[in-house]
Design a protein around this motif. Structure first.
Motif, PDB file in Angstrom:
ATOM      1  N   ARG A  89       0.976  -1.301  -0.008  1.00 58.43           N
ATOM      2  CA  ARG A  89       0.041   0.342   0.011  1.00 58.43           C
ATOM      3  C   ARG A  89       1.079   1.305   0.216  1.00 58.43           C
ATOM      4  O   ARG A  89       1.996   0.970   0.902  1.00 58.43           O
ATOM      5  CB  ARG A  89      -1.183  -0.548   1.022  1.00 58.43           C
ATOM      6  CG  ARG A  89      -2.353  -1.125   1.105  1.00 58.43           C
ATOM      7  CD  ARG A  89      -2.931  -1.033   2.143  1.00 58.43           C
ATOM      8  NE  ARG A  89      -4.139  -0.381   2.009  1.00 58.43           N
ATOM      9  CZ  ARG A  89      -4.577  -0.709   1.414  1.00 58.43           C
ATOM     10  NH1 ARG A  89      -5.417  -1.178   0.060  1.00 58.43           N
ATOM     11  NH2 ARG A  89      -5.801   0.592   0.738  1.00 58.43           N
ATOM     12  N   LYS A 123       0.812   5.665  -0.379  1.00 56.55           N
ATOM     13  CA  LYS A 123       0.451   7.061   0.079  1.00 56.55           C
ATOM     14  C   LYS A 123      -0.158   8.076  -1.296  1.00 56.55           C
ATOM     15  O   LYS A 123       1.211   8.137  -1.976  1.00 56.55           O
ATOM     16  CB  LYS A 123       0.842   7.867   1.231  1.00 56.55           C
ATOM     17  CG  LYS A 123       0.056   7.055   2.410  1.00 56.55           C
ATOM     18  CD  LYS A 123      -0.060   7.879   3.544  1.00 56.55           C
ATOM     19  CE  LYS A 123      -0.901   7.535   5.087  1.00 56.55           C
ATOM     20  NZ  LYS A 123      -0.847   8.288   5.694  1.00 56.55           N
ATOM     21  N   THR A 150      -1.935  11.890  -3.486  1.00 60.93           N
ATOM     22  CA  THR A 150      -2.171  12.782  -3.177  1.00 60.93           C
ATOM     23  C   THR A 150      -3.254  12.905  -4.531  1.00 60.93           C
ATOM     24  O   THR A 150      -2.924  12.958  -4.957  1.00 60.93           O
ATOM     25  CB  THR A 150      -1.129  13.998  -3.130  1.00 60.93           C
ATOM     26  OG1 THR A 150      -0.837  13.895  -1.734  1.00 60.93           O
ATOM     27  CG2 THR A 150      -2.404  15.307  -2.634  1.00 60.93           C
ATOM     28  N   HIS A 206     -13.126   7.162  -2.605  1.00 56.78           N
ATOM     29  CA  HIS A 206     -12.574   6.199  -2.795  1.00 56.78           C
ATOM     30  C   HIS A 206     -12.991   5.811  -1.013  1.00 56.78           C
ATOM     31  O   HIS A 206     -13.479   5.925  -0.236  1.00 56.78           O
ATOM     32  CB  HIS A 206     -11.358   6.269  -1.993  1.00 56.78           C
ATOM     33  CG  HIS A 206     -10.065   5.966  -1.073  1.00 56.78           C
ATOM     34  ND1 HIS A 206      -9.096   4.610  -2.305  1.00 56.78           N
ATOM     35  CD2 HIS A 206     -10.096   5.812  -0.068  1.00 56.78           C
ATOM     36  CE1 HIS A 206      -9.060   3.474  -1.667  1.00 56.78           C
ATOM     37  NE2 HIS A 206      -8.675   4.535  -0.362  1.00 56.78           N
ATOM     38  N   CYS A 225     -13.809  12.268  -1.697  1.00 54.35           N
ATOM     39  CA  CYS A 225     -12.449  12.808  -1.183  1.00 54.35           C
ATOM     40  C   CYS A 225     -12.239  13.898  -2.613  1.00 54.35           C
ATOM     41  O   CYS A 225     -12.798  13.647  -3.530  1.00 54.35           O
ATOM     42  CB  CYS A 225     -11.272  12.204  -1.637  1.00 54.35           C
ATOM     43  SG  CYS A 225     -11.787  10.579  -0.513  1.00 54.35           S
ATOM     44  N   GLU A 235      -6.677  15.818  -1.108  1.00 59.08           N
ATOM     45  CA  GLU A 235      -6.440  14.921  -0.059  1.00 59.08           C
ATOM     46  C   GLU A 235      -5.910  14.177  -0.294  1.00 59.08           C
ATOM     47  O   GLU A 235      -5.687  13.031  -1.446  1.00 59.08           O
ATOM     48  CB  GLU A 235      -7.833  14.192   0.242  1.00 59.08           C
ATOM     49  CG  GLU A 235      -8.613  14.697   1.001  1.00 59.08           C
ATOM     50  CD  GLU A 235     -10.408  14.187   1.436  1.00 59.08           C
ATOM     51  OE1 GLU A 235     -10.013  12.849   1.863  1.00 59.08           O
ATOM     52  OE2 GLU A 235     -11.301  14.562   0.460  1.00 59.08           O
ATOM     53  N   LYS A 236      -5.013  13.075   0.456  1.00 65.80           N
ATOM     54  CA  LYS A 236      -4.119  11.742   1.041  1.00 65.80           C
ATOM     55  C   LYS A 236      -4.991  10.639   0.707  1.00 65.80           C
ATOM     56  O   LYS A 236      -5.569  10.651   1.738  1.00 65.80           O
ATOM     57  CB  LYS A 236      -3.036  12.117   1.857  1.00 65.80           C
ATOM     58  CG  LYS A 236      -1.787  13.122   1.168  1.00 65.80           C
ATOM     59  CD  LYS A 236      -0.826  12.970   2.382  1.00 65.80           C
ATOM     60  CE  LYS A 236      -0.081  14.341   2.193  1.00 65.80           C
ATOM     61  NZ  LYS A 236       0.987  14.441   0.554  1.00 65.80           N
ATOM     62  N   ILE A 237      -4.382   9.368   0.399  1.00 65.94           N
ATOM     63  CA  ILE A 237      -5.617   8.219   0.557  1.00 65.94           C
ATOM     64  C   ILE A 237      -4.672   7.454   0.129  1.00 65.94           C
ATOM     65  O   ILE A 237      -3.770   7.145  -0.272  1.00 65.94           O
ATOM     66  CB  ILE A 237      -6.759   7.706  -0.221  1.00 65.94           C
ATOM     67  CG1 ILE A 237      -6.125   8.014  -1.605  1.00 65.94           C
ATOM     68  CG2 ILE A 237      -8.077   8.877  -0.250  1.00 65.94           C
ATOM     69  CD1 ILE A 237      -7.454   7.923  -2.815  1.00 65.94           C
ATOM     70  N   GLU A 238      -4.780   6.182   0.811  1.00 67.76           N
ATOM     71  CA  GLU A 238      -4.068   5.217   1.237  1.00 67.76           C
ATOM     72  C   GLU A 238      -4.252   3.960  -0.261  1.00 67.76           C
ATOM     73  O   GLU A 238      -5.778   3.645   0.056  1.00 67.76           O
ATOM     74  CB  GLU A 238      -3.673   5.142   2.495  1.00 67.76           C
ATOM     75  CG  GLU A 238      -2.490   3.277   2.492  1.00 67.76           C
ATOM     76  CD  GLU A 238      -2.441   2.723   4.094  1.00 67.76           C
ATOM     77  OE1 GLU A 238      -1.972   2.219   4.063  1.00 67.76           O
ATOM     78  OE2 GLU A 238      -1.905   3.730   4.291  1.00 67.76           O
ATOM     79  N   ARG A 276      -3.079   3.116  -7.230  1.00 65.25           N
ATOM     80  CA  ARG A 276      -2.152   3.743  -7.738  1.00 65.25           C
ATOM     81  C   ARG A 276      -1.653   4.247  -9.351  1.00 65.25           C
ATOM     82  O   ARG A 276      -2.293   4.875 -10.048  1.00 65.25           O
ATOM     83  CB  ARG A 276      -1.014   3.818  -7.133  1.00 65.25           C
ATOM     84  CG  ARG A 276      -0.488   5.195  -7.413  1.00 65.25           C
ATOM     85  CD  ARG A 276       1.104   4.835  -6.639  1.00 65.25           C
ATOM     86  NE  ARG A 276       1.686   4.002  -8.283  1.00 65.25           N
ATOM     87  CZ  ARG A 276       2.940   2.795  -7.523  1.00 65.25           C
ATOM     88  NH1 ARG A 276       3.651   3.950  -6.304  1.00 65.25           N
ATOM     89  NH2 ARG A 276       3.113   1.985  -8.188  1.00 65.25           N
TER      90      ARG A 276
END
Length: 53
Positions: free
Chosen positions: A10, A12, A14, A21, A26, A30-33, A39
């Motif tokens: 995984r 992170k 932006t 998500h 979002c 925003e930052k998401i994993e 990705r």
């Protein structure tokens, strides 16, 4: 194989555009994993910037 061996890595990211998500809206910035495959999909669909950009 153990669960650790099969678990996807995984990372992170932006967001550069709004995106939903895990069922949650979002906003840009925003930052998401996500997994590496997710990705790559997000990069392809211009939701996150490619590394180095």
């Amino acid at each position: 194989m153990t669960a650790k061996q099969t678990a996807a890595k995984r990372v992170k990211v932006t967001l550069i555009e709004a995106h939903t998500h895990r069922g949650r809206p979002c906003e840009k910035g925003e930052k998401i994993e996500v997994t590496e495959n997710q990705r790559d999909w997000l990069i392809q669909h211009k939701k996150v910037a490619a590394p180095g950009k």
